[in-house]
Design a protein around this motif. Structure first.
Motif, PDB file in Angstrom:
ATOM      1  N   UNK A 384       6.128   1.756  -1.881  1.00 31.28           N
ATOM      2  CA  UNK A 384       5.379   2.894  -1.342  1.00 31.28           C
ATOM      3  C   UNK A 384       6.308   3.838  -0.586  1.00 31.28           C
ATOM      4  N   UNK A 385       7.192   3.267   0.224  1.00 26.37           N
ATOM      5  CA  UNK A 385       8.139   4.123   0.946  1.00 26.37           C
ATOM      6  C   UNK A 385       9.064   4.850  -0.026  1.00 26.37           C
ATOM      7  N   UNK A 386       9.506   4.149  -1.074  1.00 27.14           N
ATOM      8  CA  UNK A 386      10.369   4.787  -2.071  1.00 27.14           C
ATOM      9  C   UNK A 386       9.666   5.929  -2.768  1.00 27.14           C
ATOM     10  N   UNK A 410      -0.115   6.696   4.021  1.00 20.37           N
ATOM     11  CA  UNK A 410      -0.042   6.170   5.386  1.00 20.37           C
ATOM     12  C   UNK A 410      -1.042   5.035   5.607  1.00 20.37           C
ATOM     13  N   UNK A 411      -2.354   5.201   5.288  1.00 21.24           N
ATOM     14  CA  UNK A 411      -3.263   4.053   5.424  1.00 21.24           C
ATOM     15  C   UNK A 411      -2.938   2.925   4.455  1.00 21.24           C
ATOM     16  N   UNK A 412      -2.378   3.260   3.289  1.00 26.43           N
ATOM     17  CA  UNK A 412      -1.983   2.204   2.348  1.00 26.43           C
ATOM     18  C   UNK A 412      -0.880   1.351   2.960  1.00 26.43           C
ATOM     19  N   UNK A 413       0.085   1.982   3.613  1.00 26.30           N
ATOM     20  CA  UNK A 413       1.159   1.229   4.267  1.00 26.30           C
ATOM     21  C   UNK A 413       0.598   0.306   5.353  1.00 26.30           C
ATOM     22  N   UNK A 414      -0.370   0.813   6.114  1.00 28.28           N
ATOM     23  CA  UNK A 414      -0.983  -0.019   7.158  1.00 28.28           C
ATOM     24  C   UNK A 414      -1.738  -1.188   6.531  1.00 28.28           C
ATOM     25  N   UNK A 415      -2.462  -0.935   5.429  1.00 25.35           N
ATOM     26  CA  UNK A 415      -3.210  -2.000   4.761  1.00 25.35           C
ATOM     27  C   UNK A 415      -2.260  -3.075   4.215  1.00 25.35           C
ATOM     28  N   UNK A 416      -1.115  -2.660   3.709  1.00 23.21           N
ATOM     29  CA  UNK A 416      -0.112  -3.619   3.236  1.00 23.21           C
ATOM     30  C   UNK A 416       0.375  -4.488   4.384  1.00 23.21           C
ATOM     31  N   UNK A 417       0.619  -3.881   5.540  1.00 29.00           N
ATOM     32  CA  UNK A 417       1.049  -4.656   6.707  1.00 29.00           C
ATOM     33  C   UNK A 417      -0.033  -5.623   7.175  1.00 29.00           C
TER      34      UNK A 417
END
Length: 426
Positions: A384-386, A410-417
């Motif tokens: 996602x960051x890439x 941004x919410x996808x990154x939080x959901x992954x965490x």
């Protein structure tokens, strides 16, 4: 005594290790992974073993030297390791234990290990009991009912998760789903006494608490303890429950499986007074245990997240699969725009579209297969960051897209965490 504990990393195994250490025994714990256990129990010795593969006598010969007693807490509710862990491994262990001069083997079986309960779990547990009886060793078999503690795992986690559901708590239709819940510390005390008490040799005991409960009673107690108010129940027809269990079997990660459902329907109640007499102590009641340890915010969080945890896993996997499908079927025009903005030749941009779509499928599969979520979390974050960095460089206008094409990352990154934090249920 020098005591070897199998399945020492599990919910019950940890309580057994703690009790044996408190009693002054020299404990050797066996678990698949021991890194965290070595930190949690520095006074114990640890062996990392895959019990499903330790099915030969030579796998145990060296490990049993100097051992006085063995407590076998190992158990598998579903999967290909069930018979190896419950039957083949213990047979090899018993043969080596007899040669090594082990004085006592204590087996933690299950109250449903009966001929009339036809699940593969109950039947393999029953076969494991037979293997111990036939071993020529001095033995004690403990068949506990539902085991609970201040924390939770397995069946008690499911009960808390059900009790925390909003609006109505689903229960299987019908009656007879009885339990005699026992605190894990009381089960650990029974296991510790069985290692040393000659009177418990050759006995099959059913460790259970002083009171029987129907499933609705248990759910009501847990809901009140969690502070979620009175329970309203919704009776779910058994065919639908069995269908949900089958779905859990197929996915391998659902909160309900066929085995767990059939174990529930088989009944898990026992004679608490008889156990207290045989064991020499009176186990605590569930009400007193809940009273003495009021629910904290982490208990409420865990209960509310119980059903959300698998949902997060599947939603993330679906996101990656849908991204791959969109890339394969509808990505040509978007690829052309990206290629022009990035200065890539069209054939190279097309190759990148196909490669990233295929990679998305791989990430989705990793999310489903990585039960602990460690690798899946790192790979998803990197992907996602890439994607975010590359697209921000080539098409920065996507940040202003009214549909939030980039902001959604941004919410996808939080959901992954979040998934990474709660994926490991052990």
């Amino acid at each position: 005594m020098r005591i070897l504990v199998l399945g020492a990393g599990g919910f019950i195994g940890r309580h057994v290790v703690a009790r044996l250490l408190a009693d002054g025994h020299a404990v050797t714990g066996v678990a698949r992974s021991t890194g965290a256990l070595e930190q949690a129990f520095p006074d114990a010795r640890w062996l990392a073993m895959d019990l499903g593969k330790a099915v030969r006598g030579e796998d145990w010969a060296d490990r049993l030297q100097g051992i006085d007693a063995v407590v076998n807490c190992a158990g598998v509710l579903r999967g290909a390791d069930m018979d190896p862990v419950h039957v083949a491994m213990p047979r090899a262990l018993h043969a080596a234990a007899k040669v090594a001069g082990v004085k006592r083997v204590v087996l933690l079986s299950a109250i449903s290990a009966r001929p009339d309960v036809r699940t593969d779990y109950a039947q393999s547990k029953l076969a494991g009991e037979a293997a111990l009886r036939e071993s020529g060793l001095e033995w004690t078999i403990l068949r506990p009912s539902l085991v609970y503690a201040e924390g939770s795992y397995g069946g008690t986690s499911l009960l808390r998760g059900l009790a925390a559901l909003p609006w109505a708590v689903p229960v299987p239709a019908g009656q007879g789903h009885g339990f005699s819940p026992l605190h894990a510390a009381d089960l650990a005390e029974a296991a510790a006494r069985a290692c040393t008490d000659p009177a418990m040799a050759g006995q099959v005991l059913e460790p259970c608490g002083p009171r029987d409960y129907e499933l609705r009673d248990l759910l009501g107690l847990y809901r009140e303890w969690l502070g979620f108010g009175p329970a309203r129940f919704l009776a779910v027809p058994l065919p639908l429950m069995r269908l949900l269990g089958r779905v859990g079997d197929l996915t391998g990660s659902g909160p309900v499986s066929t085995n767990s459902l059939e174990q529930l329907l088989a009944g898990n109640a026992g004679d608490g007074a008889a156990f207290a007499k045989s064991a020499g102590f009176a186990p605590r009641s569930l009400e007193s245990a809940l009273r003495d340890h009021p629910a904290q915010v982490q208990d409420r969080w865990h209960a509310r997240l119980f059903f959300l945890a698998p949902a997060v896993r599947w939603v993330l996997a679906l996101l990656w699969f849908a991204s791959a499908l969109a890339g394969f079927l509808h990505g040509a025009e978007w690829t052309r725009q990206f290629g022009q903005a990035a200065g890539l030749p069209q054939p190279l941009a097309e190759l990148a579209r196909i490669a990233t779509s295929a990679l998305d499928i791989g990430v989705g599969l990793l999310v489903l297969l990585d039960r602990r979520g460690r690798w899946a979390t790192m790979v998803q974050l990197a992907m996602v960051l890439g994607y975010t960095v590359v697209l921000s460089w080539a098409l920065p206008q996507l940040w202003a897209d009214p549909l939030g094409a980039m902001l959604k990352n941004l919410p996808v990154l939080v959901l992954i965490l979040v998934h990474g934090a709660i994926a490991d249920s052990r």
